[in-house]
Design a protein around this motif. Structure first.
Motif, PDB file in Angstrom:
ATOM      1  N   SER A   1       0.816  -1.211   0.000  1.00 18.73           N
ATOM      2  CA  SER A   1       0.000   0.000   0.000  1.00 18.73           C
ATOM      3  C   SER A   1       0.852   1.263   0.000  1.00 18.73           C
ATOM      4  CB  SER A   1      -0.936   0.005   1.199  1.00 18.73           C
ATOM      5  OG  SER A   1      -0.163   0.036   2.376  1.00 18.73           O
ATOM      6  N   VAL A   2       2.164   1.119   0.276  1.00 13.69           N
ATOM      7  CA  VAL A   2       3.008   2.310   0.298  1.00 13.69           C
ATOM      8  C   VAL A   2       3.276   2.813  -1.117  1.00 13.69           C
ATOM      9  CG1 VAL A   2       5.188   3.226   1.142  1.00 13.69           C
ATOM     10  CG2 VAL A   2       4.045   1.428   2.385  1.00 13.69           C
ATOM     11  N   LEU A   3       3.128   1.925  -2.089  1.00 13.43           N
ATOM     12  CA  LEU A   3       3.422   2.312  -3.470  1.00 13.43           C
ATOM     13  C   LEU A   3       2.401   3.290  -4.021  1.00 13.43           C
ATOM     14  CD1 LEU A   3       4.536  -1.079  -4.976  1.00 13.43           C
ATOM     15  CD2 LEU A   3       5.915   0.950  -4.742  1.00 13.43           C
ATOM     16  N   TYR A   4       1.248   3.362  -3.391  1.00 12.46           N
ATOM     17  CA  TYR A   4       0.252   4.312  -3.883  1.00 12.46           C
ATOM     18  C   TYR A   4      -0.477   4.921  -2.692  1.00 12.46           C
ATOM     19  CZ  TYR A   4      -1.989  -0.219  -3.482  1.00 12.46           C
ATOM     20  OH  TYR A   4      -2.380  -1.454  -3.050  1.00 12.46           O
ATOM     21  N   ASP A   5      -1.018   6.127  -2.897  1.00 15.98           N
ATOM     22  CA  ASP A   5      -1.732   6.813  -1.815  1.00 15.98           C
ATOM     23  C   ASP A   5      -3.042   6.124  -1.513  1.00 15.98           C
ATOM     24  OD1 ASP A   5      -0.489   9.068  -0.676  1.00 15.98           O
ATOM     25  OD2 ASP A   5      -0.455   9.982  -2.676  1.00 15.98           O
ATOM     26  N   ALA A   6      -3.567   6.390  -0.331  1.00 13.59           N
ATOM     27  CA  ALA A   6      -4.939   5.982  -0.069  1.00 13.59           C
ATOM     28  C   ALA A   6      -5.792   6.687  -1.129  1.00 13.59           C
ATOM     29  CB  ALA A   6      -5.362   6.427   1.327  1.00 13.59           C
ATOM     30  N   PRO A   7      -6.513   5.928  -1.934  1.00 14.93           N
ATOM     31  CA  PRO A   7      -7.159   6.527  -3.105  1.00 14.93           C
ATOM     32  C   PRO A   7      -8.238   7.535  -2.727  1.00 14.93           C
ATOM     33  CG  PRO A   7      -7.842   4.252  -2.804  1.00 14.93           C
ATOM     34  CD  PRO A   7      -6.755   4.498  -1.832  1.00 14.93           C
ATOM     35  N   GLY A   8      -8.246   8.638  -3.444  1.00 17.70           N
ATOM     36  CA  GLY A   8      -9.305   9.643  -3.290  1.00 17.70           C
ATOM     37  C   GLY A   8     -10.473   9.252  -4.160  1.00 17.70           C
TER      38      GLY A   8
ATOM     39  N   ARG B   1     -10.410   6.183  -6.686  1.00 20.60           N
ATOM     40  CA  ARG B   1     -11.296   5.062  -6.350  1.00 20.60           C
ATOM     41  C   ARG B   1     -12.135   4.671  -7.544  1.00 20.60           C
ATOM     42  NH1 ARG B   1     -12.201   6.626  -0.912  1.00 20.60           N
ATOM     43  NH2 ARG B   1     -14.005   7.873  -1.468  1.00 20.60           N
ATOM     44  N   MET B   2     -12.634   5.700  -8.229  1.00 28.35           N
ATOM     45  CA  MET B   2     -13.437   5.468  -9.435  1.00 28.35           C
ATOM     46  C   MET B   2     -12.602   4.709 -10.471  1.00 28.35           C
ATOM     47  SD  MET B   2     -16.501   6.083 -10.223  1.00 28.35           S
ATOM     48  CE  MET B   2     -16.996   4.987 -11.526  1.00 28.35           C
ATOM     49  N   ARG B   3     -11.365   5.226 -10.661  1.00 29.99           N
ATOM     50  CA  ARG B   3     -10.499   4.625 -11.679  1.00 29.99           C
ATOM     51  C   ARG B   3     -10.190   3.167 -11.314  1.00 29.99           C
ATOM     52  NH1 ARG B   3      -6.353   8.499 -11.764  1.00 29.99           N
ATOM     53  NH2 ARG B   3      -5.207   7.065 -10.436  1.00 29.99           N
ATOM     54  N   ASN B   4      -9.863   2.957 -10.024  1.00 26.96           N
ATOM     55  CA  ASN B   4      -9.568   1.594  -9.585  1.00 26.96           C
ATOM     56  C   ASN B   4     -10.757   0.674  -9.797  1.00 26.96           C
ATOM     57  OD1 ASN B   4      -7.031   2.248  -8.880  1.00 26.96           O
ATOM     58  ND2 ASN B   4      -7.366   2.246  -6.662  1.00 26.96           N
TER      59      ASN B   4
ATOM     60  N   ALA C   1       8.818   9.379  -3.155  1.00 28.90           N
ATOM     61  CA  ALA C   1       8.328   9.449  -4.528  1.00 28.90           C
ATOM     62  C   ALA C   1       6.873   9.886  -4.549  1.00 28.90           C
ATOM     63  CB  ALA C   1       8.478   8.080  -5.204  1.00 28.90           C
ATOM     64  N   ARG C   2       6.106   9.326  -3.621  1.00 29.57           N
ATOM     65  CA  ARG C   2       4.682   9.670  -3.567  1.00 29.57           C
ATOM     66  C   ARG C   2       4.482  11.133  -3.217  1.00 29.57           C
ATOM     67  NH1 ARG C   2       2.179   5.895   0.580  1.00 29.57           N
ATOM     68  NH2 ARG C   2       1.260   7.873   1.204  1.00 29.57           N
ATOM     69  N   SER C   3       5.307  11.604  -2.248  1.00 27.10           N
ATOM     70  CA  SER C   3       5.113  12.995  -1.819  1.00 27.10           C
ATOM     71  C   SER C   3       5.557  13.960  -2.912  1.00 27.10           C
ATOM     72  CB  SER C   3       5.850  13.266  -0.515  1.00 27.10           C
ATOM     73  OG  SER C   3       7.223  13.068  -0.721  1.00 27.10           O
ATOM     74  N   LEU C   4       6.369  13.478  -3.862  1.00 27.16           N
ATOM     75  CA  LEU C   4       6.728  14.320  -5.017  1.00 27.16           C
ATOM     76  C   LEU C   4       5.604  14.317  -6.038  1.00 27.16           C
ATOM     77  CD1 LEU C   4      10.450  13.372  -5.633  1.00 27.16           C
ATOM     78  CD2 LEU C   4       9.561  15.576  -4.912  1.00 27.16           C
ATOM     79  N   GLY C   5       4.563  13.539  -5.780  1.00 25.44           N
ATOM     80  CA  GLY C   5       3.414  13.530  -6.680  1.00 25.44           C
ATOM     81  C   GLY C   5       3.498  12.495  -7.781  1.00 25.44           C
ATOM     82  N   MET C   6       4.378  11.511  -7.607  1.00 27.01           N
ATOM     83  CA  MET C   6       4.501  10.495  -8.660  1.00 27.01           C
ATOM     84  C   MET C   6       3.318   9.519  -8.618  1.00 27.01           C
ATOM     85  SD  MET C   6       8.443   9.392  -8.801  1.00 27.01           S
ATOM     86  CE  MET C   6       9.698  10.491  -9.392  1.00 27.01           C
ATOM     87  N   THR C   7       2.966   9.017  -9.777  1.00 21.26           N
ATOM     88  CA  THR C   7       1.880   8.037  -9.837  1.00 21.26           C
ATOM     89  C   THR C   7       2.433   6.664  -9.470  1.00 21.26           C
ATOM     90  OG1 THR C   7       2.327   7.508 -12.129  1.00 21.26           O
ATOM     91  CG2 THR C   7       0.782   9.303 -11.706  1.00 21.26           C
ATOM     92  N   PHE C   8       1.554   5.663  -9.387  1.00 20.91           N
ATOM     93  CA  PHE C   8       1.957   4.301  -9.062  1.00 20.91           C
ATOM     94  C   PHE C   8       3.009   3.791 -10.046  1.00 20.91           C
ATOM     95  CE2 PHE C   8       1.179  -0.233 -10.009  1.00 20.91           C
ATOM     96  CZ  PHE C   8       1.625  -0.763  -8.821  1.00 20.91           C
ATOM     97  N   PHE C   9       2.764   3.998 -11.326  1.00 17.17           N
ATOM     98  CA  PHE C   9       3.690   3.473 -12.335  1.00 17.17           C
ATOM     99  C   PHE C   9       5.030   4.191 -12.279  1.00 17.17           C
ATOM    100  CE2 PHE C   9      -0.267   1.894 -14.208  1.00 17.17           C
ATOM    101  CZ  PHE C   9       0.118   0.582 -14.403  1.00 17.17           C
ATOM    102  N   GLN C  10       4.994   5.516 -12.030  1.00 13.62           N
ATOM    103  CA  GLN C  10       6.254   6.259 -11.926  1.00 13.62           C
ATOM    104  C   GLN C  10       7.044   5.794 -10.711  1.00 13.62           C
ATOM    105  OE1 GLN C  10       4.516  10.144 -12.023  1.00 13.62           O
ATOM    106  NE2 GLN C  10       5.458  10.633 -14.002  1.00 13.62           N
ATOM    107  N   THR C  11       6.344   5.646  -9.569  1.00 15.96           N
ATOM    108  CA  THR C  11       7.017   5.186  -8.354  1.00 15.96           C
ATOM    109  C   THR C  11       7.672   3.837  -8.590  1.00 15.96           C
ATOM    110  OG1 THR C  11       5.192   6.192  -7.159  1.00 15.96           O
ATOM    111  CG2 THR C  11       6.705   4.847  -5.889  1.00 15.96           C
ATOM    112  N   LEU C  12       6.885   2.912  -9.161  1.00 18.61           N
ATOM    113  CA  LEU C  12       7.375   1.548  -9.377  1.00 18.61           C
ATOM    114  C   LEU C  12       8.504   1.536 -10.405  1.00 18.61           C
ATOM    115  CD1 LEU C  12       6.588  -1.204  -8.264  1.00 18.61           C
ATOM    116  CD2 LEU C  12       5.210  -1.558 -10.300  1.00 18.61           C
TER     117      LEU C  12
END
Lengths: 322, 215
Positions: free
Chosen positions: A4-11, A15-18, B119-130
């Motif tokens: 879950s650290v790889l992505y933010d808690a979805p807004g 959430r819609m996109r997911n 990476a997240r706090s810089l505003g990167m997306t999931f794919f960019q982070t990964l």
């Protein structure tokens, strides 16, 4: 690190996109499965007459005997490989150079050769020199399979144990010698028990490999589960076709169930071992058993990756796993 | 000794067959494995489930059974046929990809948490982070297990020989059926495999050294 650290808690937008991705993903997976099932149904592999063959006593006996034979080979080969592995690991740590080199050579040789080739060579050897070796009866396939599996997996288990020896802190060995213990005592009382404990998940994972590899008996026409299945499918003609698909489904399920039971045991042991605070990291289950850099005998590497992982996982709050 | 010299052409063909099959299925397994590892850490539950199911299924199935499946069951689903070599390629890649996936995933787990957070706090997306932060760092930890996985793949390719694909084991089988001394054949074939596996571990050692970095 949890995923879950790889992505933010979805807004709301994410959430819609997911949700859209989820729907598309689910549709794709279900579509694929449905396609396969429909195609198989079209060809008549789900007809009741086809599956009815499993109601015959001789079919069930054939599968049962196959399972028993597979388990028999596995039990014997697994036990032998553990004994051989311990023996090789101890001789590899010997003080005498000749013995050490012999053990190292044995391990390197049999780990580098594909297991199938070892088994096949043993089989041909037994067939050719049967009377000279004092063999009687029709057990060539059985012994070729058991000995081949034991030799190959014994070599791998020896490497696993060696990694376990390296995981034991140096100071413990020094302390033991300082107390006046002999080398054999250090080995049996200190190194082996701790190595087995820390590497138990990997040892069990390697037993899963042993169990899977019993199916190589199929190639030397030894009647274990897979060979029994092939014979069954090959000789049973229902509605004008051989029943390969149902037999593969049934036998595949049996194999996966057996292996998953063992893998589950390894994971359980790993989780249990991580709770204890001994300072010696417990290896991760289902890691590739071949130690990193293990082809190079001059480079004694411990389970560094495993240790890091275990340490990283130990930092997580309890009750949470990937 | 004479066995090798008299049948050098067959031996060479088998050797090249093994190398070619290993290289091709390594590449395919690597691609598949990384994609599956991406699935397993993605925010989309069905993809995570698919990745987990794939790994569990293929890691717990004997390779010989997979060979049987693609030889006898898969042609029932698809109308177009594959030649034996392609079938072996598919089986080996699919089987190995489950191991690659697990190695990559545990490699991702060893990258310090702060990296992904930054990476997240810089505003990167999931794919960019990964893709730009986590995977390149994970590669270093993943190299040793990958090396063992590809060595295992080389050895597993011997099973393809039993299913009539040209490679080293097939060569041994044909010649020993003709009644040559099994001990010599065994040694020569073993030597062939040793050359390949030592090359792989050597290559990975080089890679490790060139990517080495102080953490």
């Amino acid at each position: 690190m949890s995923s879950s650290v790889l992505y933010d808690a979805p807004g709301p937008k994410a959430r819609m996109r997911n949700r859209i991705y989820s729907v598309i993903g689910t549709a794709a997976i279900i579509g694929l499965i449905a396609f396969v099932i429909m195609r198989l149904a079209d060809r008549g592999h789900f007809a009741s007459e086809v599956w009815n063959t499993f109601n015959y006593a001789n079919v069930r006996i054939a599968i049962r005997d196959g399972i028993f034979t597979t388990l028999k080979v596995f039990a014997l080969a697994g036990a032998l490989s553990l004994v051989l592995g311990a023996l090789l690991a101890v001789t590899r740590a010997s003080d005498h150079r000749a013995i050490r080199w012999l053990a190292t050579g044995f391990i390197e040789l049999f780990r580098a050769i594909p297991l199938l080739i070892t088994i096949y060579a043993l089989w041909v050897l037994f067939l050719t020199y049967k009377s000279d070796l004092g063999f009687v009866g029709e057990n060539n396939g059985f012994w070729a399979l058991v000995i081949g599996l034991a030799v190959y997996n014994g070599a791998v288990q020896a490497e696993v144990l060696r990694a376990g020896f390296n995981a034991v802190p140096r100071g413990q060995v020094e302390a033991a010698y300082a107390l006046g213990l002999r080398k054999s005592q250090v080995m049996t009382m200190l190194l082996l028990p701790q190595a087995v404990r820390s590497m138990l998940p990997t040892i069990i994972s390697q037993l899963v490999v042993t169990l899977k590899d019993t199916s190589l008996g199929y190639i030397i026409t030894y009647a274990e589960l897979l060979y029994a299945a092939r014979q069954l499918a090959n000789t049973t003609l229902v509605n004008g076709q051989y029943i390969y698909v149902p037999v593969i489904m049934v036998v595949g399920t049996i194999y996966v169930a057996m292996c998953m039971a063992l893998s589950g045991l390894a994971t359980w042991v790993e989780k249990r071992g991580r709770r204890a605070k001994t300072g010696i990291a417990v290896a991760a289950a289902a890691e590739p058993a071949e130690a990193p850099g293990a082809l190079d005998p001059s480079d004694p590497k411990g389970p560094t990756v495993d240790a890091e992982q275990a340490a990283a996982k130990a930092d997580e709050p309890p009750g949470k796993s990937d | 000794m004479n066995v090798l010299l008299d049948h050098f052409a067959e031996f060479r063909e088998g050797f090249i067959g093994t190398v070619w099959l290993t290289v091709a299925s390594s590449v395919l397994a690597l691609i598949l494995g990384v994609v599956l590892a991406g699935f397993r850490v993605s925010p989309v539950p069905p993809l995570r489930f698919f990745g987990a199911a794939w790994v569990t299924l293929f890691r717990n199935t004997p390779l010989t059974l997979l060979f049987l499946t693609i030889w006898f069951a898969v042609p029932q689903v698809f109308d177009f046929g594959f030649d034996p070599w392609t079938k072996a390629l598919i089986v080996l890649s699919v089987y190995t990809s489950s191991f690659v996936c697990e190695a990559v995933r545990s490699g991702i787990n060893t990258v310090p948490l702060g990296q992904a957070e930054a990476a997240r706090s810089l505003g990167m997306t999931f794919f960019q982070t990964l893709g730009t932060i986590v995977l390149p760092q994970a590669v270093r930890t993943v190299l040793p297990p990958l090396s063992s996985i590809f060595i295992a793949l080389t050895k597993n390719s011997a099973i393809a020989g039993a299913f009539s694909v040209t490679e080293l084991f097939g060569w041994q089988k044909i010649l020993s059926d003709r009644g040559f001394a099994i001990a010599w054949l065994f040694l020569w074939v073993a030597l062939g495999y040793l050359v390949i596996t030592f090359t792989i571990s050597g290559l990975f050692r080089l890679l490790e050294r060139s990517l080495e970095v102080a953490r």
